[in-house]
Design a protein around this motif. Structure first.
Motif: not given
Length: 281
Positions: A80-94
């Motif tokens: 919100q307020g920044r738009g699409p943003t690169e973040l180090d918040n990725h998960g994975a399905q294993r």
């Protein structure tokens, strides 16, 4: 089946889909199992994998952009307020284990992992069923159980402030052609008539193929459809459309989408008939 633990789906002896169980993908794509290629019985591919426009679109699967702030969709996160943003918040399905693995489908267990550890346990069942000489059905059910020991919620870019972007859940990245596919439901025509609305089924008709996505349970029918055709062709079922979806500790969210995969361009009556047959199969 293949030597890398993947599964090749077959209908009437013909291969119609490959399920990649343990893909080697960069973290920013939110690594997860996927189906690709998926084809019609005549061999026309109706999925795309990591296309140039959206590298994190991985054929057919289950992807959620926001599970308690963690990205299981891939790519940028809408802030919100920044738009699409690169973040180090990725998960994975294993992938954990197959409970059933045959030529017509499988049942597997998955762990949804992020920085705090395991958030969700998933049981996923996929089955391929013959319908006619020119059509078959892909039945995908997923059940997500909160095993984190604390309350979780599922969100989307829409619930985080981006109107019209309520993607997250079942998602099918379809074949991109020179002309955008047509969209129709049992009652209406056009992307605007299907996107963000509930319907028993929604169809995507390309040059020589048709996909008909059916919400096969009461809970799934309550989720509006996410439909794109101009920028890219894709259809999904929205878990978090107007508000975040709470998943209390130990609770399970289950959805089922059955997709008719047909050669040729189906009309409304034919699509409805095949969908009814597929859902009741």
């Amino acid at each position: 089946m293949t030597g890398d633990d993947s599964v090749v789906l077959r209908v009437a002896g013909r291969p119609v889909g490959r399920y990649v169980t343990r893909p080697e993908l960069p973290a920013r794509l939110s690594p997860r199992p996927y189906l690709h290629p998926v084809t019609t019985l005549a061999g026309t591919a109706v999925t795309e994998l990591s296309p140039a426009d959206h590298a994190h679109h991985l054929g057919v699967g289950v992807a959620v952009p926001d599970v308690e702030g963690f990205n299981f969709w891939g790519g940028r996160t809408y802030v919100q307020g920044r738009g699409p943003t690169e973040l180090d918040n990725h998960g994975a399905q294993r992938h954990t284990a197959y409970h059933r693995r045959e030529a017509d489908g499988f049942t597997e267990e998955l762990r949804w992992m992020a920085a705090p550890g395991q958030l969700l346990r998933e049981q996923r069942t996929v089955t391929a069923t013959a319908l006619t000489d020119g059509a078959w059905a892909l039945d995908l059910t997923f059940a997500l159980t909160n095993v984190s020991g604390r309350p979780l919620s599922v969100g989307s870019p829409a619930t985080n402030g981006r109107p019209g972007a309520a993607y997250g859940g079942f998602f099918w990245r379809a074949r991109k052609e020179d002309t955008a596919p047509d969209v129709f439901t049992a009652a209406a025509d056009g992307t605007d008539a299907a996107h963000g609305r509930t319907a028993d089924w929604v169809a995507l008709a390309g040059s020589t193929w048709t996909l008909v996505f059916a919400a096969a349970t009461e809970a799934t029918r309550r989720d509006p459809w996410f439909v794109r055709t101009e920028e890219y062709p894709g259809v999904g079922s929205s878990l978090a459309h107007d508000a975040r979806l709470p998943v209390p500790p130990g609770e399970t969210v289950e959805r089922r989408v059955v997709t008719v995969v047909a050669d040729g361009r189906l009309g409304r009556q034919e699509a409805a008939a095949l969908t009814a047959k597929a859902v009741s199969a």
